[in-house]
Design a protein around this motif. Structure first.
Motif, mmCIF file in Angstrom:
data_model
loop_
_atom_site.group_PDB
_atom_site.id
_atom_site.type_symbol
_atom_site.label_atom_id
_atom_site.label_comp_id
_atom_site.label_asym_id
_atom_site.label_seq_id
_atom_site.Cartn_x
_atom_site.Cartn_y
_atom_site.Cartn_z
ATOM 1 N N ASP A 11 4.293 8.111 8.099
ATOM 2 C CA ASP A 11 5.590 8.023 7.433
ATOM 3 C C ASP A 11 5.498 7.292 6.114
ATOM 4 O O ASP A 11 6.055 7.686 5.104
ATOM 5 C CB ASP A 11 6.532 7.187 8.322
ATOM 6 N N TRP A 12 4.774 6.176 6.191
ATOM 7 C CA TRP A 12 4.619 5.334 5.013
ATOM 8 C C TRP A 12 3.864 6.106 3.942
ATOM 9 O O TRP A 12 4.256 6.157 2.781
ATOM 10 C CB TRP A 12 3.849 4.062 5.400
ATOM 11 N N ALA A 13 2.775 6.718 4.361
ATOM 12 C CA ALA A 13 1.913 7.413 3.409
ATOM 13 C C ALA A 13 2.646 8.560 2.719
ATOM 14 O O ALA A 13 2.371 8.870 1.559
ATOM 15 C CB ALA A 13 0.671 7.925 4.126
ATOM 16 N N LYS A 14 3.604 9.150 3.396
ATOM 17 C CA LYS A 14 4.347 10.282 2.830
ATOM 18 C C LYS A 14 5.053 9.903 1.536
ATOM 19 O O LYS A 14 5.160 10.696 0.612
ATOM 20 C CB LYS A 14 5.406 10.754 3.852
ATOM 21 N N ARG A 15 5.553 8.672 1.499
ATOM 22 C CA ARG A 15 6.330 8.250 0.336
ATOM 23 C C ARG A 15 5.440 7.739 -0.804
ATOM 24 O O ARG A 15 5.871 7.631 -1.948
ATOM 25 C CB ARG A 15 7.296 7.140 0.780
ATOM 26 N N ALA A 16 4.202 7.399 -0.471
ATOM 27 C CA ALA A 16 3.327 6.731 -1.445
ATOM 28 C C ALA A 16 2.952 7.653 -2.606
ATOM 29 O O ALA A 16 2.853 8.861 -2.449
ATOM 30 C CB ALA A 16 2.079 6.224 -0.741
ATOM 31 N N TYR A 17 2.706 7.049 -3.758
ATOM 32 C CA TYR A 17 2.327 7.818 -4.944
ATOM 33 C C TYR A 17 0.953 8.466 -4.802
ATOM 34 O O TYR A 17 0.700 9.526 -5.329
ATOM 35 C CB TYR A 17 2.298 6.916 -6.184
ATOM 36 N N ASP A 20 -5.673 9.229 -0.426
ATOM 37 C CA ASP A 20 -7.093 8.984 -0.632
ATOM 38 C C ASP A 20 -7.706 9.950 -1.645
ATOM 39 O O ASP A 20 -8.437 9.546 -2.562
ATOM 40 C CB ASP A 20 -7.802 9.079 0.724
ATOM 41 N N ALA A 21 -7.371 11.226 -1.506
ATOM 42 C CA ALA A 21 -7.962 12.238 -2.396
ATOM 43 C C ALA A 21 -7.516 12.004 -3.838
ATOM 44 O O ALA A 21 -8.314 12.106 -4.780
ATOM 45 C CB ALA A 21 -7.559 13.637 -1.931
ATOM 46 N N LYS A 22 -6.240 11.665 -4.004
ATOM 47 C CA LYS A 22 -5.725 11.453 -5.354
ATOM 48 C C LYS A 22 -6.350 10.199 -5.974
ATOM 49 O O LYS A 22 -6.677 10.181 -7.168
ATOM 50 C CB LYS A 22 -4.202 11.341 -5.323
ATOM 51 N N PRO A 423 -6.287 -2.686 -2.568
ATOM 52 C CA PRO A 423 -5.972 -1.423 -1.914
ATOM 53 C C PRO A 423 -4.830 -0.740 -2.671
ATOM 54 O O PRO A 423 -4.028 -1.421 -3.314
ATOM 55 C CB PRO A 423 -5.465 -1.851 -0.531
ATOM 56 N N LEU A 424 -4.764 0.575 -2.621
ATOM 57 C CA LEU A 424 -3.550 1.264 -3.035
ATOM 58 C C LEU A 424 -2.881 1.701 -1.743
ATOM 59 O O LEU A 424 -3.468 2.447 -0.956
ATOM 60 C CB LEU A 424 -3.851 2.467 -3.926
ATOM 61 N N PRO A 425 -1.668 1.204 -1.500
ATOM 62 C CA PRO A 425 -1.054 1.483 -0.199
ATOM 63 C C PRO A 425 -0.858 2.987 -0.030
ATOM 64 O O PRO A 425 -0.395 3.654 -0.934
ATOM 65 C CB PRO A 425 0.283 0.742 -0.273
ATOM 66 N N GLY A 426 -1.241 3.483 1.107
ATOM 67 C CA GLY A 426 -1.145 4.923 1.333
ATOM 68 C C GLY A 426 -2.475 5.604 1.112
ATOM 69 O O GLY A 426 -2.768 6.649 1.697
ATOM 70 N N ALA A 427 -3.310 5.003 0.264
ATOM 71 C CA ALA A 427 -4.590 5.633 -0.044
ATOM 72 C C ALA A 427 -5.759 4.910 0.610
ATOM 73 O O ALA A 427 -6.727 5.532 1.039
ATOM 74 C CB ALA A 427 -4.796 5.679 -1.555
ATOM 75 N N THR A 428 -5.675 3.598 0.677
ATOM 76 C CA THR A 428 -6.828 2.808 1.094
ATOM 77 C C THR A 428 -6.637 2.268 2.511
ATOM 78 O O THR A 428 -5.645 1.590 2.789
ATOM 79 C CB THR A 428 -7.018 1.599 0.140
ATOM 80 N N LYS A 429 -7.587 2.579 3.380
ATOM 81 C CA LYS A 429 -7.574 1.934 4.697
ATOM 82 C C LYS A 429 -7.901 0.462 4.481
ATOM 83 O O LYS A 429 -8.703 0.116 3.612
ATOM 84 C CB LYS A 429 -8.619 2.576 5.607
ATOM 85 N N SER A 434 -10.508 -8.263 3.002
ATOM 86 C CA SER A 434 -11.188 -7.600 1.884
ATOM 87 C C SER A 434 -10.174 -7.119 0.855
ATOM 88 O O SER A 434 -9.147 -6.535 1.206
ATOM 89 C CB SER A 434 -11.991 -6.396 2.381
ATOM 90 N N ALA A 435 -10.489 -7.352 -0.434
ATOM 91 C CA ALA A 435 -9.632 -6.842 -1.514
ATOM 92 C C ALA A 435 -9.883 -5.342 -1.719
ATOM 93 O O ALA A 435 -9.243 -4.713 -2.560
ATOM 94 C CB ALA A 435 -9.881 -7.626 -2.796
ATOM 95 N N THR A 436 -10.782 -4.816 -0.982
ATOM 96 C CA THR A 436 -11.133 -3.382 -0.886
ATOM 97 C C THR A 436 -11.740 -2.788 -2.151
ATOM 98 O O THR A 436 -12.857 -3.117 -2.477
ATOM 99 C CB THR A 436 -9.970 -2.502 -0.342
ATOM 100 N N LYS A 437 -10.995 -1.956 -2.905
ATOM 101 C CA LYS A 437 -11.613 -1.086 -3.916
ATOM 102 C C LYS A 437 -11.086 -1.341 -5.325
ATOM 103 O O LYS A 437 -9.971 -1.824 -5.495
ATOM 104 C CB LYS A 437 -11.269 0.368 -3.557
ATOM 105 N N PRO A 438 -11.874 -0.927 -6.327
ATOM 106 C CA PRO A 438 -11.408 -1.132 -7.705
ATOM 107 C C PRO A 438 -10.227 -0.231 -8.084
ATOM 108 O O PRO A 438 -10.133 0.904 -7.637
ATOM 109 C CB PRO A 438 -12.632 -0.778 -8.544
ATOM 110 N N PHE A 439 -9.361 -0.764 -8.924
ATOM 111 C CA PHE A 439 -8.266 -0.001 -9.517
ATOM 112 C C PHE A 439 -8.862 0.978 -10.535
ATOM 113 O O PHE A 439 -10.014 0.862 -10.942
ATOM 114 C CB PHE A 439 -7.291 -0.980 -10.197
ATOM 115 N N PHE A 440 -8.051 1.913 -10.977
ATOM 116 C CA PHE A 440 -8.494 2.912 -11.962
ATOM 117 C C PHE A 440 -9.128 2.246 -13.187
ATOM 118 O O PHE A 440 -8.591 1.275 -13.721
ATOM 119 C CB PHE A 440 -7.307 3.772 -12.421
ATOM 120 N N GLY A 441 -10.236 2.780 -13.602
ATOM 121 C CA GLY A 441 -10.875 2.288 -14.820
ATOM 122 C C GLY A 441 -11.718 1.045 -14.648
ATOM 123 O O GLY A 441 -12.360 0.601 -15.595
#
Ligand code: 6R9
Length: 645
Positions: A11-17, A20-22, A423-429, A434-441
């Motif tokens: 449900d949450w992921a549906k609304r997210a911008y 993972d693929a994006k 993390p980007l909510p909806g994209a990142t598990k 952990s601060a997880t993954k780098p932002f764009f760029g």
């Protein structure tokens, strides 16, 4: 436990911008062709004169180091944060202000914000402020702090916000360093029911900063203050006289926007300089994606505007996006430790962004204060300022967020202007801690002591290659210090000062500072600053300061003090020195422990062996390492034997 992967609900992921693929596609595009990627995303901001395609990015991390973004574009930040929203959302709340006193709050619409910012801009002009001048802002968490910042950007003045918890001396140093002639302050601040004497501190500071010609004073508590009729001006009096319209000044993208002082491993705090175009693009874009901000959301960041988090994620990012941003004057435990959660219910907050130290302190109070509020409006939680331990992360997730709100653990720095690893909510598990993954760029690399870049899972020093638009441009007035601090250790790379681990999934785990900076409750304190305050006391001969693990604050301040001959250590003297440091720097630098040291362990060349002092402070005597190079090995034995409790 630390490696469990937590997914967000469908449900949450549906609304997210982004999903993972994006995320992967956008990230790849941002690395492959940064100029093109940022050229596209720069358009989220309104430009008076758009930048040309060839002027998006001009970066060199070698030699004299220069960083320019959107450099032939012209814009105004206050117009982007205020004016451009008037047509569509003039009557929408821009700022919700929640006072220290729970019975006090107010809503400021974008239209009202426009009038206030214009008035303050006109007031500054009346006080003689011109484009390029530096204005020091020393205010509590009241809407006037946002008006003041935006008013500066409206007329092209460079603001330097100084945290209201800093002492008169610290304020004076910052005023002098950037040569401001004008200070904006308030009669008093209010925290946890107690007044903070901001105007009195300003008066005191100006004795050491005689360049200050005008002080604009906001009446907040109505408390008694001193007054210099030739210098001091009431905000409410001048506001009643000046027009509520002020044309925004066209600014070059690389014109300075603000200076923010931050502690480093050596010397006095440095003035981190951010410029106009790149900063606002990056603050706005990260706020949009990291908090998944949608129209109508109520967003609350609990930081103080005196820190970079308050700049980028209370004021500039949210307002550039036409958001409703909540500004809280108080503290988490006043009137009681249910306050945060009460405020969330009261204002129907959807996105909540705070610091691990607050979470740990509230966790200690148990679940009952949390359960006193429904927190039903919450959708997303955020963390910033220091590493969050998995235990605190899980409590935040389960108890505060009822296991339905993702947590974005956002790693970044004053120097980076905005969030870089998150993390980007909806994209990142998610992985707790952990601060997880780098932002764009953003391209993090792990580097070993020899400067070699490590591949795959690795532990090392965190560096960044490839610039991003929100990056600082220089140390104000000292470009050489900028080069030396960030680009000398690992030539061609920006060195963050943080250590980190990258795991087999490519997730980043920030382990903390590897330099002589202590992170106390998410605030950066240079050990050198505390040492210099201590040795400034006539009774102190020498001092060495290190950090040690602290349950609530993350790190505490541990000071080893050698007294001058003839001075006798005592509990009274300990208290005196603690009070002295608070007065010299401010309460955030209060030493937690002072240990009397007849002498300090030094190398034969006279360097204090901090590694050993850290171990002793940590109560870890198992492996003090090689002490044979010490000038006086007995110094260590004495410190171990008398380690303070
Ligand atoms: C935004 C801010 C920067 C230092 C930084 C690091 C620590 C910040 C963190 C974090 C682990 C996080 N830090 N966020 N460590 N996880 N999510 O705090 O700026 O005051 O300049 O401090 O804070 O050590 O280098 P600033």
């Amino acid at each position: 436990m630390a490696d469990e992967l937590i997914d967000v609900s469908a449900d949450w992921a549906k609304r997210a911008y982004v999903d993972d693929a994006k995320y992967k596609a956008m990230y790849e595009a941002s690395i492959k062709d940064p100029a093109r990627f940022w050229g596209e995303h720069g358009k989220r901001i309104d430009w008076i004169k758009p930048y040309s395609d060839g002027a998006v990015r001009d970066v060199d991390y070698t030699g004299n180091v220069h960083i320019r973004w959107y450099y032939d574009g012209v814009l105004n930040v206050s117009a982007n944060c205020v004016d451009r929203h008037l047509a569509k959302r003039g009557d929408q709340t821009a700022i919700i202000w929640e006072g220290d006193d729970p019975s006090k709050s107010k809503h400021i619409t974008y239209r009202e914000l426009h009038a206030e910012v214009c008035r303050m801009a006109n007031a500054l002009k009346e006080l003689g402020v011109k484009k390029g001048d530096r204005v020091t802002i020393y205010l509590p968490m009241i809407p006037e702090a946002a008006y003041a910042m935006l008013a500066c950007t409206r007329i092209g003045a460079i603001h330097s916000v100084v945290f209201g918890g800093f002492s008169p001396d610290s304020l004076a140093n910052r005023i002098v360093d950037c040569e401001s002639n004008v200070v904006i302050t308030a009669d008093e601040g209010l925290r946890g029911g107690k007044p903070v004497p901001l105007k009195a501190n300003t008066d005191e500071a100006i004795k050491k900063a005689p360049g200050v010609k005008k002080v604009l004073v906001v009446r907040h508590t109505g408390g008694k203050i001193g007054w210099d009729a030739g210098r001091d001006v009431w905000w409410h009096e001048i506001a009643a006289k000046v027009p509520a319209e002020c044309a925004p000044e066209p600014m070059g993208a690389e014109d300075p926007l603000f200076i923010l002082y931050t502690s480093g491993s050596t010397g006095k705090p440095k003035g981190v300089l951010h410029t106009t175009g790149g900063y606002i693009v990056f603050a706005s874009m990260t706020h949009h994606y990291v908090f998944d901000y949608h129209d109508g959301d109520v967003y609350w960041c609990t930081a103080d505007v005196g820190w970079v988090t308050g700049h980028s994620y209370i004021v500039y990012g949210p307002l550039a996006n036409g958001a409703t941003t909540l500004m809280f004057e108080g503290v988490p435990n006043y009137p009681d430790s249910s306050r945060f959660w009460q405020v969330i219910d009261k204002h129907q907050v959807n996105i909540f962004y705070t610091a691990p130290t607050a979470i740990r302190a509230l966790m200690r109070e148990g679940e009952a204060p949390v359960k006193k509020a429904t927190r039903k409006s919450l959708r997303l939680l955020g963390s910033v300022g220091e590493p969050i331990n998995p235990e605190a992360w899980l409590w935040y997730y389960r108890v505060v967020g009822d296991s339905r709100c993702p947590i974005v653990d956002t790693w970044w720095q004053t120097e980076t202007g905005g969030i870089l690893i998150t993390p980007l909510p909806g994209a990142t598990k998610l992985k707790p801690g952990s601060a997880t993954k780098p932002f764009f760029g953003v391209q993090p690399v792990m580097v070993d002591a020899a400067g070699d870049v490590l591949q795959g899972p690795a532990t090392g020093n965190l560096c960044l290659i490839n610039s991003w638009p929100g990056q600082m441009r220089t140390v104000y007035g000292d470009h050489q210090r900028f080069i030396d601090t960030y680009f000398k250790t690992y030539p061609g790379k920006y060195f963050t000062g943080d250590g980190a681990r990258r795991d087999e999934d490519g997730y980043y785990w920030i382990t903390g500072r590897v330099d002589d900076v202590i992170n106390v409750s998410g605030h950066r304190i240079g050990t050198a600053e505390v040492e210099s305050a201590l040795v400034g006391n006539v009774k102190v001969a020498e001092a060495a300061v290190v950090g040690y693990p602290h349950d609530i604050k993350g790190q505490g301040i541990y000071a080893y003090v050698t007294l001058k001959a003839g001075q006798q250590s005592s509990e009274d003297l300990r208290k005196e020195l603690v009070a002295w440091v608070r007065k010299e720097i401010g309460p955030i630098a209060t030493p937690d422990v002072i240990q009397w040291a007849p002498s300090l362990p030094k190398t034969r060349s006279g360097k204090i062996m901090r590694r050993i002092l850290r171990k002793i402070a940590e109560n870890d005597f198992s492996n003090l390492g090689d002490t044979s190079t010490l000038a006086d090995p007995a110094a260590v034995d004495d410190l171990v034997k008398n380690r303070a409790k």
